[in-house]
Motif scaffolding. Sequence first.
Motif, mmCIF file in Angstrom:
data_model
loop_
_atom_site.group_PDB
_atom_site.id
_atom_site.type_symbol
_atom_site.label_atom_id
_atom_site.label_comp_id
_atom_site.label_asym_id
_atom_site.label_seq_id
_atom_site.Cartn_x
_atom_site.Cartn_y
_atom_site.Cartn_z
ATOM 1 N N GLU A 95 0.827 -1.210 0.000
ATOM 2 C CA GLU A 95 0.000 0.000 0.000
ATOM 3 C C GLU A 95 0.862 1.262 0.000
ATOM 4 N N VAL A 96 1.890 1.285 0.857
ATOM 5 C CA VAL A 96 2.771 2.463 0.932
ATOM 6 C C VAL A 96 3.491 2.668 -0.401
ATOM 7 N N LEU A 97 4.009 1.604 -0.985
ATOM 8 C CA LEU A 97 4.711 1.733 -2.262
ATOM 9 C C LEU A 97 3.779 2.240 -3.359
ATOM 10 N N GLY A 98 2.543 1.758 -3.355
ATOM 11 C CA GLY A 98 1.581 2.221 -4.350
ATOM 12 C C GLY A 98 1.291 3.699 -4.258
ATOM 13 N N GLU A 99 1.346 4.244 -3.041
ATOM 14 C CA GLU A 99 1.108 5.661 -2.835
ATOM 15 C C GLU A 99 2.339 6.510 -3.113
ATOM 16 N N LEU A 100 3.529 5.933 -2.911
ATOM 17 C CA LEU A 100 4.748 6.738 -2.900
ATOM 18 C C LEU A 100 5.551 6.700 -4.187
ATOM 19 N N VAL A 101 5.754 5.522 -4.762
ATOM 20 C CA VAL A 101 6.747 5.379 -5.829
ATOM 21 C C VAL A 101 6.455 6.305 -7.000
ATOM 22 N N HIS A 102 5.193 6.468 -7.352
ATOM 23 C CA HIS A 102 4.862 7.316 -8.515
ATOM 24 C C HIS A 102 5.182 8.780 -8.256
ATOM 25 N N ARG A 103 5.393 9.158 -7.017
ATOM 26 C CA ARG A 103 5.762 10.530 -6.699
ATOM 27 C C ARG A 103 7.242 10.807 -6.939
ATOM 28 N N LEU A 104 8.054 9.765 -6.991
ATOM 29 C CA LEU A 104 9.488 9.929 -7.171
ATOM 30 C C LEU A 104 9.818 10.045 -8.650
ATOM 31 N N PRO A 105 10.850 10.817 -9.009
ATOM 32 C CA PRO A 105 11.173 11.039 -10.432
ATOM 33 C C PRO A 105 11.424 9.729 -11.167
ATOM 34 N N ALA A 106 10.780 9.560 -12.299
ATOM 35 C CA ALA A 106 10.923 8.324 -13.071
ATOM 36 C C ALA A 106 12.288 8.221 -13.736
ATOM 37 N N ASP A 107 13.007 9.345 -13.851
ATOM 38 C CA ASP A 107 14.322 9.318 -14.497
ATOM 39 C C ASP A 107 15.459 9.146 -13.498
ATOM 40 N N ARG A 108 15.136 8.850 -12.238
ATOM 41 C CA ARG A 108 16.152 8.616 -11.216
ATOM 42 C C ARG A 108 15.922 7.233 -10.601
ATOM 43 N N PRO A 109 17.007 6.564 -10.178
ATOM 44 C CA PRO A 109 16.836 5.263 -9.518
ATOM 45 C C PRO A 109 15.988 5.386 -8.254
ATOM 46 N N ARG A 110 15.117 4.401 -8.067
ATOM 47 C CA ARG A 110 14.270 4.336 -6.868
ATOM 48 C C ARG A 110 14.635 3.060 -6.122
ATOM 49 N N TYR A 111 15.116 3.253 -4.911
ATOM 50 C CA TYR A 111 15.803 2.193 -4.163
ATOM 51 C C TYR A 111 15.036 1.894 -2.878
ATOM 52 N N LEU A 112 14.578 0.661 -2.732
ATOM 53 C CA LEU A 112 13.856 0.231 -1.534
ATOM 54 C C LEU A 112 14.840 -0.439 -0.588
ATOM 55 N N MET A 113 15.021 0.154 0.587
ATOM 56 C CA MET A 113 16.066 -0.286 1.501
ATOM 57 C C MET A 113 15.616 -1.476 2.359
ATOM 58 N N GLY A 114 16.493 -2.482 2.453
ATOM 59 C CA GLY A 114 16.273 -3.585 3.379
ATOM 60 C C GLY A 114 15.234 -4.598 2.974
ATOM 61 N N VAL A 115 14.904 -4.691 1.692
ATOM 62 C CA VAL A 115 13.893 -5.648 1.195
ATOM 63 C C VAL A 115 14.569 -6.528 0.148
ATOM 64 N N GLY A 116 14.321 -7.804 0.146
ATOM 65 C CA GLY A 116 13.608 -8.529 1.141
ATOM 66 C C GLY A 116 13.255 -9.903 0.625
ATOM 67 N N MET A 117 12.152 -10.380 1.101
ATOM 68 C CA MET A 117 11.605 -11.663 0.676
ATOM 69 C C MET A 117 11.191 -11.597 -0.810
ATOM 70 N N PRO A 118 11.223 -12.739 -1.509
ATOM 71 C CA PRO A 118 10.882 -12.707 -2.935
ATOM 72 C C PRO A 118 9.545 -12.052 -3.237
ATOM 73 N N ARG A 119 8.514 -12.320 -2.433
ATOM 74 C CA ARG A 119 7.210 -11.717 -2.738
ATOM 75 C C ARG A 119 7.242 -10.206 -2.517
ATOM 76 N N ASP A 120 8.065 -9.725 -1.560
ATOM 77 C CA ASP A 120 8.197 -8.287 -1.354
ATOM 78 C C ASP A 120 8.894 -7.637 -2.540
ATOM 79 N N ILE A 121 9.936 -8.278 -3.049
ATOM 80 C CA ILE A 121 10.665 -7.735 -4.191
ATOM 81 C C ILE A 121 9.768 -7.693 -5.415
ATOM 82 N N LEU A 122 9.025 -8.766 -5.680
ATOM 83 C CA LEU A 122 8.135 -8.776 -6.844
ATOM 84 C C LEU A 122 7.101 -7.668 -6.741
#
Length: 239
Positions: A95-122
């Motif tokens: 839910e948090v990723l769905g709300e947040l990621v689209h706010r970050l610039p699409a032309d810059r790397p978006r890095y999720l820290m400390g993740v994780g399990m395969p289902r979290d990565i997918l």
Amino acid sequence: VQNRLGADIIMAFDECPPGDAEREVVARAVERTVRWAERCRKFHQRQEQALFGIVQRGVFHDLRALCAERLIAMDFPGYAIGGLSVGEPHEKMVEVLGELVHRLPADRPRYLMGVGMPRDILAAVRSGVDMFDCVLPTRNGRNAYAFAAQKPIRLRNEQYRADERPLEADCPCPTCRQFSRAYLRHLFLAREMLGPILVSLHNVCFYQRFMGRLRDLIPTGDWATMLAEFPVAGAGGGD
């Protein structure tokens, strides 16, 4: 210290409050994170190093959005998402990723820290995340937990005592080519350090295969194929 180490990607200093912190505590952490990001941005001089800002925090979407907005104004070469995978349910992370990621610039790397399990990565890749880091392959490997496409293998379980199969039949890693589940289980019960080494080696290989297949399928968005090949990445498959 990071400047002197010369790492290619370095992180601004941030505050990560507890996952169940009250809104007031999270708000203060966001303010401190933004102030520290400004100071890091001014101090950073080595242009060959990419300094990332870290978007904090928690499950308060408006505070996350505010933190992201203020960091984006500083024009970092990449943006990290912190404060997830700290005990919240998988569904809340998505839910948090769905709300947040689209706010970050699409032309810059978006890095999720400390993740994780395969289902979290997918789930994070489907949300638009580009980069990850996590200790799970080796930490779990040291604790007799082997990742596999179908489901994890907990080698201390009695069912593997006489199991002569490799961890995964189609895995090319040296562990799977040379050692059985039964032998690996014996190493852990005997407290032989070779066990954690071999299972960690396999886990790193598993993650390399998993991420490589994800890269193959990102252009098509064929997540059904990903789940068919790696059921462990399905709902509940990473527990």
